[in-house]
Design a protein around this motif. Structure first.
Motif, PDB file in Angstrom:
ATOM      1  N   ALA A 146       0.851  -1.184   0.000  1.00 57.44           N
ATOM      2  CA  ALA A 146       0.000   0.000   0.000  1.00 57.44           C
ATOM      3  C   ALA A 146       0.885   1.231   0.000  1.00 57.44           C
ATOM      4  O   ALA A 146       1.736   1.379   0.872  1.00 57.44           O
ATOM      5  CB  ALA A 146      -0.890  -0.004   1.233  1.00 57.44           C
ATOM      6  N   LEU A 147       0.701   2.088  -0.995  1.00 57.83           N
ATOM      7  CA  LEU A 147       1.532   3.294  -1.119  1.00 57.83           C
ATOM      8  C   LEU A 147       0.616   4.511  -1.130  1.00 57.83           C
ATOM      9  O   LEU A 147      -0.276   4.634  -1.974  1.00 57.83           O
ATOM     10  CB  LEU A 147       2.363   3.214  -2.406  1.00 57.83           C
ATOM     11  N   ILE A 148       0.840   5.379  -0.164  1.00 55.85           N
ATOM     12  CA  ILE A 148      -0.083   6.508   0.003  1.00 55.85           C
ATOM     13  C   ILE A 148       0.130   7.577  -1.068  1.00 55.85           C
ATOM     14  O   ILE A 148       1.258   7.786  -1.535  1.00 55.85           O
ATOM     15  CB  ILE A 148       0.057   7.114   1.418  1.00 55.85           C
ATOM     16  N   ARG A 149      -0.964   8.205  -1.472  1.00 59.17           N
ATOM     17  CA  ARG A 149      -0.937   9.367  -2.354  1.00 59.17           C
ATOM     18  C   ARG A 149      -1.865  10.411  -1.751  1.00 59.17           C
ATOM     19  O   ARG A 149      -2.808  10.080  -1.060  1.00 59.17           O
ATOM     20  CB  ARG A 149      -1.467   9.003  -3.752  1.00 59.17           C
ATOM     21  N   PRO A 160       4.402  10.270  -1.757  1.00 60.53           N
ATOM     22  CA  PRO A 160       4.744  10.355  -0.334  1.00 60.53           C
ATOM     23  C   PRO A 160       6.001  11.173  -0.038  1.00 60.53           C
ATOM     24  O   PRO A 160       6.063  11.840   0.997  1.00 60.53           O
ATOM     25  CB  PRO A 160       4.929   8.895   0.084  1.00 60.53           C
ATOM     26  N   ILE A 164       5.367  13.088   3.345  1.00 65.09           N
ATOM     27  CA  ILE A 164       5.607  12.258   4.541  1.00 65.09           C
ATOM     28  C   ILE A 164       6.674  12.893   5.453  1.00 65.09           C
ATOM     29  O   ILE A 164       6.471  12.972   6.662  1.00 65.09           O
ATOM     30  CB  ILE A 164       5.961  10.795   4.164  1.00 65.09           C
ATOM     31  N   ILE A 173       2.377  12.575  11.525  1.00 69.66           N
ATOM     32  CA  ILE A 173       2.558  11.239  10.948  1.00 69.66           C
ATOM     33  C   ILE A 173       1.719  10.182  11.676  1.00 69.66           C
ATOM     34  O   ILE A 173       1.296   9.198  11.070  1.00 69.66           O
ATOM     35  CB  ILE A 173       4.060  10.832  10.918  1.00 69.66           C
ATOM     36  N   ASN A 205       3.695   0.612   5.011  1.00 72.12           N
ATOM     37  CA  ASN A 205       4.941   1.272   5.448  1.00 72.12           C
ATOM     38  C   ASN A 205       4.715   1.993   6.773  1.00 72.12           C
ATOM     39  O   ASN A 205       3.768   2.751   6.910  1.00 72.12           O
ATOM     40  CB  ASN A 205       5.373   2.299   4.400  1.00 72.12           C
ATOM     41  N   ILE A 206       5.591   1.737   7.699  1.00 70.78           N
ATOM     42  CA  ILE A 206       5.475   2.370   9.009  1.00 70.78           C
ATOM     43  C   ILE A 206       6.653   3.328   9.181  1.00 70.78           C
ATOM     44  O   ILE A 206       7.806   2.924   8.989  1.00 70.78           O
ATOM     45  CB  ILE A 206       5.509   1.304  10.134  1.00 70.78           C
ATOM     46  N   ASP A 267      12.391  -2.882   5.090  1.00 70.28           N
ATOM     47  CA  ASP A 267      12.343  -2.192   3.800  1.00 70.28           C
ATOM     48  C   ASP A 267      13.688  -1.534   3.476  1.00 70.28           C
ATOM     49  O   ASP A 267      14.454  -1.219   4.373  1.00 70.28           O
ATOM     50  CB  ASP A 267      11.269  -1.098   3.912  1.00 70.28           C
ATOM     51  N   ASP A 268      13.925  -1.303   2.212  1.00 78.91           N
ATOM     52  CA  ASP A 268      15.112  -0.561   1.753  1.00 78.91           C
ATOM     53  C   ASP A 268      16.392  -1.125   2.360  1.00 78.91           C
ATOM     54  O   ASP A 268      17.328  -0.375   2.670  1.00 78.91           O
ATOM     55  CB  ASP A 268      15.000   0.939   2.128  1.00 78.91           C
ATOM     56  N   GLN A 291      15.947  -0.713  -4.069  1.00 79.39           N
ATOM     57  CA  GLN A 291      15.962  -0.625  -5.531  1.00 79.39           C
ATOM     58  C   GLN A 291      17.257  -0.053  -6.086  1.00 79.39           C
ATOM     59  O   GLN A 291      17.561  -0.274  -7.247  1.00 79.39           O
ATOM     60  CB  GLN A 291      14.759   0.139  -6.051  1.00 79.39           C
ATOM     61  N   PRO A 351       2.204   0.905  -9.169  1.00 78.08           N
ATOM     62  CA  PRO A 351       1.237   1.166  -8.087  1.00 78.08           C
ATOM     63  C   PRO A 351      -0.053   1.696  -8.730  1.00 78.08           C
ATOM     64  O   PRO A 351       0.009   2.589  -9.572  1.00 78.08           O
ATOM     65  CB  PRO A 351       1.923   2.254  -7.249  1.00 78.08           C
TER      66      PRO A 351
END
Ligand code: C2E
Ligand code: MG
Ligand code: MG
Length: 371
Positions: A146-149, A160, A164, A173, A205-206, A267-268, A291, A351
């Motif tokens: 889930a990726l926020i917009r 984000p 963010i 946040i 994502n937290i 992540d990352d 990535q 996405p």
């Protein structure tokens, strides 16, 4: 006001941030600036003195932001905000230094204040939406991230990266994070009713600040209860930056949530500072390697070597490894040959907003994934 590591609002003054107020400076702004600068330099010099800590020689550095308010009737918040902006300039200039607030910075301050107001408004007016990006393996669709917009009323769709960090700085946040969790869990519960979608897990994502909050575990459990989402279909993505501060707290929180069935992903991976000793102690399920390594994997031996070690590391620790940002068939093939089984990236799907994601589902399920 001389803000030594001050923050925008008094309530956000952190433990390493102090405000120094200077009285009886010259009426002439230029002279007042010289006086303030001299005192700022003095503070820097004093903090720079070496001292012994547990027998070891140490010294401290500070970043100082200064703003002059004279007799202007600005609010305290405004003065602190200006000192805060100047302090960030000092930090950016290499730390252990001092910067004054200046009119061009005012433009940045105004823009930031406007965005903060807009963000508060966005929460009330429900302007956020979730996009979903598929994660696949050999058998097809595993789940979605889930990726926020933000559907900004005048600036269009914002990603984000554009809001963010501000939400974190402004202390919003937690509200944004709650909204994302609620929306993702509502979707998990809705998908549970259909055979084709019941298995789809959602990764959320937290942010570090959100995770550090003492009530985080209770907030997650409350959202799960309220929405009726199956916790097995919820995965939380943490980042390495969360691990540096208080690893025991991170382990404790994961251990509280894991028995409910939630999964945890790092992540990352590879871009932060996590030590391998930490990694061994963290009860994770998944590593997502960044990535940046995938981008160069065809051309850069270093990136390939890192990808290979991350895959082996994941395997040795019993974690699934997901490669992020896979854009080409060549990258996918090379990653698969290194032993990477799971992928996310434009090659498999962009996405997408909910409706489009659902329409694309049959394609993901066939598994455009590795042969
Ligand atoms: P992330 O969690 O690492 O998310 C992956 C980012 O890579 C997404 O950017 C995604 O659109 C992008 N991406 C996916 N596939 C490819 C590809 O093949 N090539 C390239 N070049 N990029 C790809 P996005 O959506 O802009 O999100 C950026 C970051 O913002 C995320 O990075 C995540 O850290 C953060 N973020 C997103 N949603 C949330 C949220 O709800 N809460 C919090 N706290 N952070 C969020
Ligand atoms: Mg992520
Ligand atoms: Mg990532």
């Amino acid at each position: 006001v001389t803000g030594v590591q001050t923050c925008a609002l008094p309530i956000w003054l952190g433990g390493d941030e102090f405000v120094v107020m200077l009285e009886d400076l010259s009426e002439v702004p230029e002279n007042a600036a010289v006086q303030a600068e001299a005192i700022g330099e003095k503070i820097l010099a004093v903090l720079d003195q070496p001292y012994l800590l547990g027998g070891r020689g140490c010294h401290s550095t500070a970043s100082i932001g200064v703003t002059l308010f004279g007799n202007r009737p600005d609010s305290t918040d405004e003065a602190l905000r200006q000192a805060d902006i100047a302090m960030y300039q000092a930090k950016a200039a290499g730390r252990n230094t001092l910067r004054f607030f200046s009119p061009p910075l005012q433009v940045a301050v105004n823009a930031r204040a406007r965005m903060e107001d807009d963000l508060r408004q966005a929460l009330k007016a429900n302007q956020f939406i979730l996009y979903y990006q598929p994660q696949v393996d050999r058998g097809g669709l595993l789940g979605a991230e889930a990726l926020i917009r933000w559907k900004h009323p005048t600036r269009g769709l914002l990603s984000p990266g554009e809001f963010i960090p501000l939400a974190e700085e402004a202390g919003l946040i937690l509200l944004v994070g709650d909204w994302v969790l609620e929306a993702a869990c509502t979707q998990i519960a809705a998908w549970a009713h259909r055979k084709e979608t019941a298995h789809i897990s959602i990764a959320v994502n937290i942010s570090a600040r959100q995770f550090r909050e003492p009530g985080f575990v209770d907030r997650v459990l409350a959202v799960l209860n309220r929405t009726g989402a199956n916790p097995e279909n919820l995965k939380l993505e943490l980042t390495e930056s969360m691990l540096v501060d208080n690893i025991e707290d991170v382990i404790d929180k994961i251990n509280h949530l894991k028995p409910r069935g939630l999964g945890f992903s790092l992540d990352d991976f590879g871009t932060g500072y996590s030590s391998l000793a930490y990694l061994k102690r963290l009860p994770l399920d998944q590593l997502k390697f960044d990535q940046a390594f995938v981008r160069d994997i065809m051309t850069d031996i270093g990136s390939r070597a890192i990808a290979k070690s991350v895959v082996s590391l994941g395997q040795a620790l019993g974690l699934t490894v997901v490669a992020e940002g896979v854009e080409s068939e060549e990258q996918r093939g090379l990653l698969a040959s290194l032993g990477c089984q799971s992928f996310q990236g434009f090659l498999f799907g962009w996405p997408l907003p909910l409706k489009e994601f659902e329409l694309a589902l049959p394609g993901f399920a066939k598994g455009s994934a590795p042969k």
